[in-house]
Scaffold this active site. Structure first.
Site, PDB file in Angstrom:
ATOM      1  N   LYS A 169       0.658  -1.146   0.034  1.00  0.00           N
ATOM      2  CA  LYS A 169      -0.172  -0.115   0.105  1.00  0.00           C
ATOM      3  C   LYS A 169       0.845   1.159  -0.157  1.00  0.00           C
ATOM      4  O   LYS A 169       0.540   2.194  -0.629  1.00  0.00           O
ATOM      5  CB  LYS A 169      -1.062   0.049   1.389  1.00  0.00           C
ATOM      6  N   LYS A 171       2.591  -4.277  11.044  1.00  0.00           N
ATOM      7  CA  LYS A 171       1.194  -4.634  11.451  1.00  0.00           C
ATOM      8  C   LYS A 171       1.374  -5.171  12.790  1.00  0.00           C
ATOM      9  O   LYS A 171       2.189  -5.805  13.320  1.00  0.00           O
ATOM     10  CB  LYS A 171       0.627  -5.520  10.483  1.00  0.00           C
ATOM     11  N   THR A 203     -10.194   6.060   4.849  1.00  0.00           N
ATOM     12  CA  THR A 203     -10.321   4.550   4.196  1.00  0.00           C
ATOM     13  C   THR A 203     -11.680   4.613   3.212  1.00  0.00           C
ATOM     14  O   THR A 203     -11.521   4.136   1.865  1.00  0.00           O
ATOM     15  CB  THR A 203     -10.326   3.427   5.104  1.00  0.00           C
ATOM     16  N   SER A 206      -3.056   8.678   7.558  1.00  0.00           N
ATOM     17  CA  SER A 206      -2.265   8.367   8.336  1.00  0.00           C
ATOM     18  C   SER A 206      -0.731   9.135   8.445  1.00  0.00           C
ATOM     19  O   SER A 206      -0.282   9.569   9.390  1.00  0.00           O
ATOM     20  CB  SER A 206      -1.969   6.896   8.647  1.00  0.00           C
TER      21      SER A 206
END
Ligand code: NAD
Length: 414
Positions: free
Chosen positions: A94, A106, A190, A348
């Site tokens: 991404k 993550k 998102t 973000s």
């Protein structure tokens, strides 16, 4: 042979294919096929009844050649090591797709916050940060929200990290409340990114978004904002769902009413009797299908029954590789997760930039920058797919992996 539903090995397979198409050596794949670091932690939490429960948590850092790691923290009973690794690898992709100076990271904790009190969730959030604090930080690895984590949890985590380091560290984590250095537009980013992709995909397929029939699986952060944006754009949202079932009305659902009644975990269908199943919802007749809940929803079993002509993946990994093949063969335009849901990491990044410079942007500035970034990313991948004769998933992996592969090469790692 049974279909491979393993997100980690599927991700490895597509990364390998993308690197081969781009002409990289096997050594590059050896470097990128696994996270560089994976930490497993055990977190003791004092529960409200006085007992102590020990939770398992993870933090993965896929590759930080292009910049610090970045990626959300998931609180869910199904969290496991392989899923966290796959999600970290997707974050690398991404970041590459929207051209951010990050590698993928993550985290996750095996827990069910729906069964916990606010106090228990706070103690778990703080315990998780204490457990991973050596590995993360504003220039190392920057967490964010994911499934069943939110801005309040980010606030607790930021507070805990700031206490440990003994200075205020807003850039340690993104997705914070505005008063703690959050960015305008982060919560809906998102869904806004997915909406931009839906509109671009509809243009390519000659579908007018006004009146287009849309089905959305999931009514959480991503799904709820998405239904609102599409409804406001004149589309007809004819189906939505949550973990307990789905609502379908061919004439269009009353989105404002549903948004008003949903709970903070994205549950709404429990208020209704006339529900259908999630699987039935996916096969409903519609123009655009948006899986926005969990992984492995469109598989070799049901891909032939999908009626939509465009599938836009708001969730991570909702379509298996076998289903991708079937949908592509059927001429369905599949906009992959690593592109469609990259609006969250984009804002973000904007939040982190604002924290680092201590100067904050208006909602309009954030929206404009997000819009430009996502439209460029969509068209870059669409054109790569056309010119290289590959589907959009492979094209997205090719665009996404290149930045980290090049950075690794310049650093002399490969
Ligand atoms: P959320 O926790 O806010 O909502 C999840 C939704 O999915 C809820 O409506 C829940 O009821 C539903 N759900 C849970 N289990 C289900 C099941 N078995 N079947 C059908 N529905 C089920 O999560 P979210 O933030 O909206 O994330 C949804 C998806 O989008 C995830 O795959 C997540 O990784 C992805 N995503 C989210 C963001 C973000 O910023 N929120 C960013 C990138 C990707």
């Amino acid at each position: 042979m049974a279909e491979n539903l393993n997100l980690f090995t599927s991700t490895q397979n597509v990364i390998k294919e993308a690197l081969t198409k781009l002409g990289y050596t096997e050594e590059m794949y050896e470097l990128l096929k696994e996270p560089l670091r994976m930490l497993t932690v055990r977190i003791p939490v004092r529960m409200d009844d006085g007992s102590t429960k020990v939770f398992t948590g993870y933090r993965a850092q896929h590759n930080d050649a292009a910049g610090p790691s970045k990626g959300g923290v998931r609180f869910h009973p199904d969290v496991n090591e392989e899923e966290v690794k796959a999600l970290a690898m997707w974050m690398t992709l991404k970041a590459g797709i929207v051209d951010l100076p990050y590698g993928g990271g993550k985290g996750g904790v095996v827990c069910d916050p729906r069964q916990m009190s606010m106090g228990e969730v706070e103690r778990l959030s703080r315990g998780y940060v204490r457990a991973i604090s050596q590995m993360v930080g504003p220039t190392k690895d920057i967490p964010a929200p994911d499934v069943y984590t939110n801005s309040q949890i980010m606030a607790w985590m930021m507070d805990e990290y700031s206490r440990i380091r003994e200075f205020d560290s807003p850039a340690f984590i993104t997705g914070k409340p505005l008063v703690l250095g959050g960015s305008h537009g982060r919560e809906k980013a998102t869904a806004e990114g997915v909406t931009i992709c839906i509109k671009e995909a509809a243009k390519k397929r000659g579908i007018d978004i006004e009146g287009a029939r849309i089905v959305i699986q999931g009514f959480g952060n991503a799904g709820s904002f998405l239904s609102k944006f599409l409804h406001d754009a004149g589309a007809k949202v004819i189906g939505i769902s949550d973990a307990y079932g789905a609502l379908h009305d061919p004439n269009g659902l009353d989105i404002d009413y549903l948004l008003d009644r949903r709970d903070s975990f994205g549950t709404i269908t429990t208020l209704f009797d006339n529900t259908i199943t999630n699987q039935e919802l996916l096969e409903v007749d519609c123009d655009i299908l948006v899986p926005a809940a969990i992984s492995n929803q469109i598989t070799g079993e049901n891909a032939a029954n999908i009626k939509a002509s465009i599938v836009v993946e708001a969730a991570n990994g909702p379509t298996t590789l076998e289903a991708t093949k079937i949908l592509t063969e059927r001429g369905i335009l599949l906009v992959p997760d690593v592109l469609a849901s990259s609006g969250g990491v984009t804002v973000s990044y904007f939040e982190w930039v604002q924290n680092n410079q201590g100067y904050y942007w208006t909602e309009e500035e954030v929206g404009e920058k997000l819009h430009t970034t996502l439209i460029n990313a969509f068209n870059n991948i669409y054109e790569t797919a056309q010119t290289r004769g590959v589907n959009m998933r492979l094209a997205a992996y090719m665009v996404g992996v290149r930045r980290t592969a090049e950075a690794s090469k310049f650093r002399g790692w490969v």
